[in-house]
Design an enzyme around this catalytic site. Structure first.
Site, PDB file in Angstrom:
ATOM      1  N   LYS A 111       0.924  -1.274   0.020  1.00  0.00           N
ATOM      2  CA  LYS A 111       0.010   0.047   0.147  1.00  0.00           C
ATOM      3  C   LYS A 111       0.972   1.419  -0.056  1.00  0.00           C
ATOM      4  O   LYS A 111       0.690   2.187  -0.844  1.00  0.00           O
ATOM      5  CB  LYS A 111      -0.835  -0.121   1.188  1.00  0.00           C
ATOM      6  CG  LYS A 111      -1.332   1.412   1.369  1.00  0.00           C
ATOM      7  CD  LYS A 111      -2.652   1.223   2.889  1.00  0.00           C
ATOM      8  CE  LYS A 111      -1.987   1.691   4.044  1.00  0.00           C
ATOM      9  NZ  LYS A 111      -1.378   2.985   4.356  1.00  0.00           N
ATOM     10  N   ASN A 112       1.916   1.272   0.857  1.00  0.00           N
ATOM     11  CA  ASN A 112       2.465   2.630   1.132  1.00  0.00           C
ATOM     12  C   ASN A 112       3.543   2.810   0.061  1.00  0.00           C
ATOM     13  O   ASN A 112       4.340   3.812   0.074  1.00  0.00           O
ATOM     14  CB  ASN A 112       3.242   2.439   2.496  1.00  0.00           C
ATOM     15  CG  ASN A 112       2.152   2.805   3.440  1.00  0.00           C
ATOM     16  OD1 ASN A 112       0.908   2.839   3.283  1.00  0.00           O
ATOM     17  ND2 ASN A 112       2.515   2.572   4.834  1.00  0.00           N
ATOM     18  N   CYS A 119      -5.037  12.541  13.004  1.00  0.00           N
ATOM     19  CA  CYS A 119      -5.589  11.360  12.720  1.00  0.00           C
ATOM     20  C   CYS A 119      -5.355  10.412  14.055  1.00  0.00           C
ATOM     21  O   CYS A 119      -4.823  10.961  14.979  1.00  0.00           O
ATOM     22  CB  CYS A 119      -5.068  10.742  11.538  1.00  0.00           C
ATOM     23  SG  CYS A 119      -3.525   9.715  12.013  1.00  0.00           S
ATOM     24  N   ARG A 160       0.517  14.344  13.715  1.00  0.00           N
ATOM     25  CA  ARG A 160       0.867  14.214  12.006  1.00  0.00           C
ATOM     26  C   ARG A 160       1.114  15.474  11.485  1.00  0.00           C
ATOM     27  O   ARG A 160       0.380  15.661  10.361  1.00  0.00           O
ATOM     28  CB  ARG A 160       0.468  13.143  11.371  1.00  0.00           C
ATOM     29  CG  ARG A 160       0.084  11.717  12.066  1.00  0.00           C
ATOM     30  CD  ARG A 160      -0.452  10.709  11.581  1.00  0.00           C
ATOM     31  NE  ARG A 160       0.274  10.059  10.190  1.00  0.00           N
ATOM     32  CZ  ARG A 160      -0.059   9.213   9.499  1.00  0.00           C
ATOM     33  NH1 ARG A 160      -1.295   8.634   9.600  1.00  0.00           N
ATOM     34  NH2 ARG A 160       0.592   8.490   8.445  1.00  0.00           N
ATOM     35  N   ASP A 171       4.417   0.246  11.819  1.00  0.00           N
ATOM     36  CA  ASP A 171       3.207  -0.400  11.279  1.00  0.00           C
ATOM     37  C   ASP A 171       3.102  -1.732  11.553  1.00  0.00           C
ATOM     38  O   ASP A 171       2.118  -2.190  11.154  1.00  0.00           O
ATOM     39  CB  ASP A 171       3.286  -0.117   9.624  1.00  0.00           C
ATOM     40  CG  ASP A 171       3.020   1.216   9.271  1.00  0.00           C
ATOM     41  OD1 ASP A 171       2.543   2.037  10.202  1.00  0.00           O
ATOM     42  OD2 ASP A 171       3.446   1.558   8.280  1.00  0.00           O
ATOM     43  N   ARG A 174      -8.981  -0.618   4.111  1.00  0.00           N
ATOM     44  CA  ARG A 174      -7.995   0.478   3.633  1.00  0.00           C
ATOM     45  C   ARG A 174      -6.620  -0.187   3.249  1.00  0.00           C
ATOM     46  O   ARG A 174      -5.926   0.301   2.562  1.00  0.00           O
ATOM     47  CB  ARG A 174      -7.696   1.556   4.499  1.00  0.00           C
ATOM     48  CG  ARG A 174      -9.026   2.580   4.803  1.00  0.00           C
ATOM     49  CD  ARG A 174      -8.332   3.523   5.894  1.00  0.00           C
ATOM     50  NE  ARG A 174      -7.151   3.891   5.509  1.00  0.00           N
ATOM     51  CZ  ARG A 174      -6.176   4.163   6.539  1.00  0.00           C
ATOM     52  NH1 ARG A 174      -6.583   4.126   7.611  1.00  0.00           N
ATOM     53  NH2 ARG A 174      -4.850   4.566   6.185  1.00  0.00           N
TER      54      ARG A 174
HETATM   55  N1  EPU Z   1       6.631  14.285  11.082  1.00  0.00           N
HETATM   56  C1  EPU Z   1       6.645  15.827  11.468  1.00  0.00           C
HETATM   57  N2  EPU Z   1       6.564  16.781  10.355  1.00  0.00           N
HETATM   58  C2  EPU Z   1       6.282  16.386   9.174  1.00  0.00           C
HETATM   59  C3  EPU Z   1       6.212  15.110   8.828  1.00  0.00           C
HETATM   60  C4  EPU Z   1       6.443  14.148  10.007  1.00  0.00           C
HETATM   61  O1  EPU Z   1       6.964  15.914  12.535  1.00  0.00           O
HETATM   62  O2  EPU Z   1       6.226  17.184   8.251  1.00  0.00           O
HETATM   63  C5  EPU Z   1       6.600  13.362  12.059  1.00  0.00           C
HETATM   64  C6  EPU Z   1       5.271  12.527  12.304  1.00  0.00           C
HETATM   65  O3  EPU Z   1       4.422  13.202  13.024  1.00  0.00           O
HETATM   66  C7  EPU Z   1       5.937  11.458  12.849  1.00  0.00           C
HETATM   67  C8  EPU Z   1       7.286  11.406  12.224  1.00  0.00           C
HETATM   68  O4  EPU Z   1       7.667  12.382  11.605  1.00  0.00           O
HETATM   69  O5  EPU Z   1       6.098  11.452  14.298  1.00  0.00           O
HETATM   70  C9  EPU Z   1       7.342  10.334  11.192  1.00  0.00           C
HETATM   71  O6  EPU Z   1       6.136  10.322  10.358  1.00  0.00           O
HETATM   72  P1  EPU Z   1       6.190  10.017   8.756  1.00  0.00           P
HETATM   73  O7  EPU Z   1       6.378  11.259   8.045  1.00  0.00           O
HETATM   74  O8  EPU Z   1       7.438   9.137   8.613  1.00  0.00           O
HETATM   75  O9  EPU Z   1       5.041   9.234   8.437  1.00  0.00           O
HETATM   76  P2  EPU Z   1       3.960   9.379   7.224  1.00  0.00           P
HETATM   77  O10 EPU Z   1       4.800   9.638   6.106  1.00  0.00           O
HETATM   78  O11 EPU Z   1       2.804  10.367   7.610  1.00  0.00           O
HETATM   79  C10 EPU Z   1       4.056   6.921   6.271  1.00  0.00           C
HETATM   80  C11 EPU Z   1       3.311   5.584   6.193  1.00  0.00           C
HETATM   81  C12 EPU Z   1       2.771   5.326   7.805  1.00  0.00           C
HETATM   82  C13 EPU Z   1       3.973   4.988   8.490  1.00  0.00           C
HETATM   83  C14 EPU Z   1       4.793   6.024   8.630  1.00  0.00           C
HETATM   84  C15 EPU Z   1       6.115   5.552   9.466  1.00  0.00           C
HETATM   85  C16 EPU Z   1       2.153   5.844   4.045  1.00  0.00           C
HETATM   86  C17 EPU Z   1       0.970   6.438   3.277  1.00  0.00           C
HETATM   87  N3  EPU Z   1       2.145   6.121   5.395  1.00  0.00           N
HETATM   88  O12 EPU Z   1       3.486   8.164   7.046  1.00  0.00           O
HETATM   89  O13 EPU Z   1       1.866   4.102   7.370  1.00  0.00           O
HETATM   90  O14 EPU Z   1       3.273   4.626   9.811  1.00  0.00           O
HETATM   91  O15 EPU Z   1       5.312   6.404   7.256  1.00  0.00           O
HETATM   92  O16 EPU Z   1       6.695   4.576   8.905  1.00  0.00           O
HETATM   93  O17 EPU Z   1       3.348   5.461   3.646  1.00  0.00           O
HETATM   94  C18 EPU Z   1      -0.079   2.797   7.833  1.00  0.00           C
HETATM   95  O18 EPU Z   1       0.158   2.361   6.785  1.00  0.00           O
HETATM   96  O19 EPU Z   1      -0.855   2.091   8.464  1.00  0.00           O
HETATM   97  C19 EPU Z   1       0.610   4.007   8.219  1.00  0.00           C
HETATM   98  C20 EPU Z   1       0.220   4.752   9.115  1.00  0.00           C
END
Ligand code: EPU
Length: 430
Positions: free
Chosen positions: A22-23, A126, A131, A316, A408
């Protein structure tokens, strides 16, 4: 709303085919925005999130068609999507669409890179934490975009196109790394991204970008170097296997006992998880089909874990691992360092008879001899599936509500589990 009924106690034996990730599929569906030519994606999982993103992309004027089956293609090998962003008719991603799925915020980078402007709704909070998107915006600004936040929207402009720059992330973020990569491939000049995420899904997306003509070096490392090109062309790419789905089914086998081959699972994307599962008493072996997971006779051993960015233990899989630890022969500690509120499954696991206490970012799990079926519900995808894992070993019947979370992110969960011997049924809502 549909529910899933699970009668626990059956061992799992047989083969489960692992779907496309998915990701990886979601950002791969977004990068065609960078080119007027068609990108063909194979092995796209049939998931509610993929359907939602399809609608979002169509709103920008992107044409997406599902191709027919190729000769010799397996029934369970996902869909082939042909994605063409010949003309982008709208650079706005509205609240109604972005609020349904966070990853749709990632259209920001490609829209600015190709069109010089974008207006994208902030995704909002969320179930697993706040996030924020501050690092996404910092990356766009380093590449020369002007970003303002007005009335819940990020409005970004780069009238004369993006310019290469030096981006250094304060912490590792999957989404911000995707954003920086997607925007910098079409920027004028060179970009460096420091402290980049190294998740296999990032590398998969970068490999597709390279097939489209992008110049990216340093794949799989914390430091990426990009040389901007003036345009990207069409390409064909197969979505990488879902390491989270594979890890989830491995933990299900650990919970019930049995012997299951996870066809297509890639050991190189799951090294830390495999080591952890071996310490918990599972036999995990890589073979030319994928991964074989066995647990015979002996019980589950307690193991402490801390979630970390790749190559560490993935957040995850934290909820699923907690599900497994609920029946370990002793006490384990599970620390969540990525999201501040990713323990929403704890209360529901306790409803099934688990003994778990929370201390800040750490859960202390005392293994119990038996779990008992109950009505449960969860507030996010991975939390929901941790309840499925626990229910597979619980005595009696568990009814899982709010099944749409599972839809999802898990392709045909109940079909896959039933095929290896679990007693799982989906009950249609009234
Ligand atoms: N963060 C910030 N600022 C930003 C972006 C992120 O502070 O601008 C923080 C977040 O709050 C968090 C950390 O950085 O504490 C890491 O978040 P990340 O940006 O890596 O997460 P994401 O890109 O929003 C993706 C996956 C998530 C997975 C995370 C971590 C997808 C679509 N989503 O989310 O997947 O948990 O990386 O590996 O790729 C899931 O599939 O169930 C899921 C939540």
């Amino acid at each position: 709303m549909d529910r899933i009924r699970i009668r626990g106690g059956n061992k799992l034996n047989g083969t489960i085919h692992i779907s496309g990730a998915k990701n990886a599929a979601l950002p791969l569906m977004i990068i065609p925005l960078l080119s007027p030519e068609t990108v063909t994606l194979h092995n796209v999982p049939r998931l509610a999130d993929v359907s939602s993103l399809r609608r979002i992309m169509q709103n920008h004027g992107v044409d997406i068609t599902t191709a027919g089956k190729r000769a010799g293609q397996r029934e369970d090998s996902g869909e082939t999507l042909k994605i063409s962003a010949k003309t982008i008719v709208d650079t706005t991603a509205p609240y109604e669409l972005v609020s349904k799925m966070r990853a749709s915020f990632w259209v920001l980078g490609p829209l600015i890179a190709r069109m010089g402007e974008a207006k994208v709704s902030l995704p909002g909070g969320c179930a697993i934490g706040t996030r924020p998107v501050d690092m996404h915006l910092q990356a766009m600004e380093k590449l020369g975009a002007e970003c303002v936040v007005e009335q819940g929207y990020v409005i970004a402009k780069a009238k004369n196109g993006l310019k290469g720059g030096h981006i250094s992330f304060a912490k590792v973020s999957v989404g911000a790394t995707h954003a920086a990569l997607m925007a910098s491939v079409l920027a004028h000049g060179d970009t460096t991204i420091e402290n980049a995420a190294t998740e296999p899904e990032i590398t998969d997306v970068a490999q597709c970008l390279i097939k489209m003509g992008a110049k990216i070096e340093g794949l799989g490392t914390r430091s990426l170097n990009i040389t901007g090109v003036t345009s990207l062309h069409g390409a064909e790419h197969t979505v990488i296997a879902d390491r989270i789905e594979a890890g989830t089914y491995a933990m299900a086998v650990g919970m019930t006992g049995g012997d299951v081959t996870l066809r297509g699972a890639r050991a190189d994307t799951l090294e830390d998880v495999i080591l952890t599962l071996r310490r918990a008493g599972l036999e995990v072996t890589a073979n030319n089909e994928g991964l074989r997971v066995q647990r015979n006779g002996s019980g589950i051993l307690p193991v402490d874990i801390t979630t970390d960015p790749f190559p560490g233990f993935p957040t995850d899989l934290q909820a699923q691992f907690m599900g497994l630890m609920t029946m370990a022969k002793g006490k384990s500690h599970i620390r969540e360092t990525i999201f501040e509120n990713r323990f929403m499954h704890v209360q529901e696991l306790v409803r099934l008879g688990a003994d778990i206490h929370l201390h800040g970012d750490m859960a202390e799990v005392r293994g119990v001899a038996k779990l008992t079926g109950a009505d449960v519900m969860a507030t996010d995808l991975r939390a929901s599936v941790s309840l499925v894992i626990a229910a597979l070993a619980a005595e009696g019947e568990t009814m899982l509500h709010r099944v749409y979370h599972l839809d999802r992110g898990f392709e045909d969960l109940q079909g896959k589990l039933s095929a290896v011997g679990a007693d799982v049924a989906r009950i249609a809502g009234a």
